[in-house]
Design an enzyme around this catalytic site. Sequence first.
Site, short mmCIF file in Angstrom:
data_model
loop_
_atom_site.label_atom_id
_atom_site.label_comp_id
_atom_site.label_asym_id
_atom_site.label_seq_id
_atom_site.Cartn_x
_atom_site.Cartn_y
_atom_site.Cartn_z
N CYS A 2 -18.61 -13.26 -3.73
CA CYS A 2 -18.73 -14.22 -4.84
C CYS A 2 -19.84 -13.71 -5.76
CB CYS A 2 -19.10 -15.60 -4.32
SG CYS A 2 -17.95 -16.24 -3.11
N ARG A 27 -16.26 -9.92 -8.97
CA ARG A 27 -16.63 -10.26 -7.58
C ARG A 27 -15.81 -11.42 -7.05
NH1 ARG A 27 -21.38 -8.11 -5.86
NH2 ARG A 27 -21.63 -9.75 -4.31
N TRP A 76 -14.98 -16.27 -4.57
CA TRP A 76 -13.91 -15.54 -3.90
C TRP A 76 -13.76 -16.25 -2.55
CZ3 TRP A 76 -10.53 -11.74 -5.10
CH2 TRP A 76 -9.86 -11.12 -4.08
N ASN A 102 -23.23 -16.89 -1.56
CA ASN A 102 -22.28 -15.80 -1.36
C ASN A 102 -22.45 -15.33 0.08
OD1 ASN A 102 -20.56 -13.60 -1.53
ND2 ASN A 102 -22.17 -12.24 -2.30
N GLY A 103 -21.37 -15.35 0.85
CA GLY A 103 -21.46 -14.89 2.25
C GLY A 103 -20.58 -15.77 3.13
N GLU A 484 1.21 7.49 2.17
CA GLU A 484 0.13 6.85 1.41
C GLU A 484 -0.57 7.86 0.51
OE1 GLU A 484 -0.56 4.01 0.62
OE2 GLU A 484 -2.64 4.07 -0.06
N LYS A 488 -0.83 7.51 -3.57
CA LYS A 488 -2.12 7.50 -4.28
C LYS A 488 -2.08 8.51 -5.43
CE LYS A 488 -3.64 4.41 -3.45
NZ LYS A 488 -2.73 3.67 -2.66
N GLU A 491 0.56 7.64 -8.35
CA GLU A 491 0.34 6.42 -9.17
C GLU A 491 -0.86 6.53 -10.09
OE1 GLU A 491 -0.57 2.65 -7.30
OE2 GLU A 491 -1.43 3.66 -5.58
N HIS A 507 15.15 19.99 7.38
CA HIS A 507 16.37 19.23 7.00
C HIS A 507 16.48 19.08 5.49
CE1 HIS A 507 17.00 18.27 11.23
NE2 HIS A 507 15.69 18.10 11.29
N LYS A 606 -1.74 -4.70 -10.88
CA LYS A 606 -2.40 -4.81 -9.59
C LYS A 606 -1.54 -5.60 -8.60
CE LYS A 606 -5.46 -4.31 -6.48
NZ LYS A 606 -5.41 -2.99 -5.77
C1 AGP Z 1 -0.83 0.60 -4.00
O1 AGP Z 1 -1.85 1.49 -4.42
C2 AGP Z 1 -0.12 -0.03 -5.18
N1 AGP Z 1 -1.01 -0.64 -6.07
C3 AGP Z 1 1.04 -0.92 -4.74
O2 AGP Z 1 1.96 -0.11 -4.04
C4 AGP Z 1 0.68 -2.12 -3.84
O3 AGP Z 1 0.27 -1.68 -2.57
C5 AGP Z 1 1.95 -2.98 -3.68
O4 AGP Z 1 2.33 -3.45 -4.96
C6 AGP Z 1 1.75 -4.18 -2.73
O5 AGP Z 1 0.82 -5.06 -3.26
P1 AGP Z 1 0.29 -6.25 -2.32
O6 AGP Z 1 -0.42 -5.60 -1.17
O7 AGP Z 1 -0.63 -7.06 -3.19
O8 AGP Z 1 1.48 -7.04 -1.85
#
Ligand code: AGP
Length: 611
Positions: A2, A27, A76, A102-103, A484, A488, A491, A507, A606
């Site tokens: 927070c 935050r 938060w 905050n905590g 993963e 990374k 994207e 394959h 996001k």
């Molecule tokens: C991951 O780096 C991406 N931003 C995206 O794949 C994300 O993980 C995915 O949209 C799932 O989001 P969520 O965890 O909020 O459900």
Amino acid sequence: MCGIVGYIGERPAQGMLLTGLKRLEYRGYDSSGIAVIIPGKNTPSVRKASGKISALEKLLKARGLKGSVGIAHTRWATHGAPTRANAHPHTDCENEIALVHNGIIENYEVLRAQLLKEGHLFRSQTDTEVIVHLIEKFYKNIPLEDAVRKALKLVTGSFAIAVIAKQEPDKLVGARSGSPLIVGVGKGENFLASDAPAILEHTKEIIFLEENEVAVLSKGSCAIMDLNGKAVIRDAVRLNWDIEQAQKQGYKHFMLKEINEQPRIIEALLDLRIQKDSRVFFKEQGIALEKLKNIKSIFIVACGTAYHAGLVGKYALESLCKIPTYIDVSSEFRYRDLLIDENTLVLAISQSGETADTLAGIREAKKLGASVISICNVLGSTLTRESDGVIYTHAGPEIGVASTKAYTAQLTAIYLFAFYLAEVRDIVPQNKINKLIEELRDIPAKQEEILKNQDTIARVSHRHSHFGSFLYLGRNVNYPSALEGALKLKEISYIPAEGYAAGEMKHGPIALIDEYRAVVCIAPESKVYEKMVSNIQEIRSRCGKIIAIATEGDANIKELTGEVIYIPKCNELFSPLLVVLPLQLLAYHIAVKRGCDVDQPRNLAKSVTVE
Ligand code: AGP
């Protein structure tokens, strides 16, 4: 996490507190509030609103607060949904003391029960409220700071607080343990804040309070003491940051800050979940133990990075709990003819708790009678409200669009849940669980070792930033790491990158190998190490450019590939928690080298709240 701001001086407090909150919105932003001592009346007048800070701003436009001593908070939520009643500041029974926090107060339930018995009136579901009632209990003919010290000695957990009171309207008290709090020293005015961005425009003279320290501020003075009341000398430092730098705490991007936060977040999660007797503690998971004992299968549903965490979870749950564990991306799961019923546990993993396909998936699952536990980072999010049980990852707001700290917090939560389930179902003896917990506890320190090596990783990244495409190869628990790592990179740098199970090379993908393609081979010490070495030899013989992730001391890999990023030795099951750090940094440095917008990459959001 927070945000807290406090002000005491000659100027109107409201505007500065609001601006300070906005600088701390990264935050947390699910509710906010402000309290100001009104001259003459001296009582702290409070305004609070759920939602973003703009909702509080609107409220204050209609009903402003005039005064030059005040505190403010942006939340938060950790305990209690993000409602107006749970927003801070919280006040004592007589509304004469106001406090922001905050905590996490871990023993708040015991304290709350005792205070209720003593007749205190609680108005929220938060852990925070116990602190202000404890202060009220002790605040009898002693200075405010002494009542604060007495109260804080009774709480366990983490806190950064700011307090004001009617009886001493010219005083602002702050204290911290486990959560950050700084003092801003001005001319004829003083400040408290969780973080420098909130006050840098007013003063750059900052005192960083240390553990278990209390600050007593008036407009012209600043005294610091420890929790026993012993005076502490703490000089101010001059912070030559601009505001934006400060929000990132000096890091160039939120993503880099969040990559570096991971050891501390995992450590805090382990501390929160593992009791003194090494038993794992999931009181809020919400499913009756009898039910957990009798589930016949688990189905993991998630998207993107959360899906990769689920893939690692499948290995952990099957090897430790001996339960058939299935997994699918939410957008496929929701349209399948699902063979699930009341004997199925659905684990929904989501950082935001708002991903449309994951929400649709659990709604389908619940129609079929399955129990749903969500592993989520945002308290009060839609997913958590529609699940039967919740496991919070407490990673704090993740600002970078590319998920990093949320991913390793999800992995940690899944490992802990697997220990818990194995114990509930009596599958694994306690001594083996204890050994696994010990090994998991070593992970944050091992992550720190990798993070000390960031310059080397940056150099390796720059040497490969010109490649037009990447292949990521991994096996067993690090096959998800390969997926993963590829996600990374693609994207945030927009370079085509594909993650593959290394055993699949022959394959098809091996046709891609030539000197124009970079291949990241994840080859830590493991039961599949020799197989990975064979893959590396096949790639070498076709002139593929290899970056290997290997265990410290592995000279063999160095000879074979030339480019190696080492990670410390660890239990193979937990290696995804280490392997992912070089992969995150590789993606970050390549994207920065290419001039990409790392925190807000093109076309992405996001949280994907639409299908
Ligand atoms: C991951 O780096 C991406 N931003 C995206 O794949 C994300 O993980 C995915 O949209 C799932 O989001 P969520 O965890 O909020 O459900």
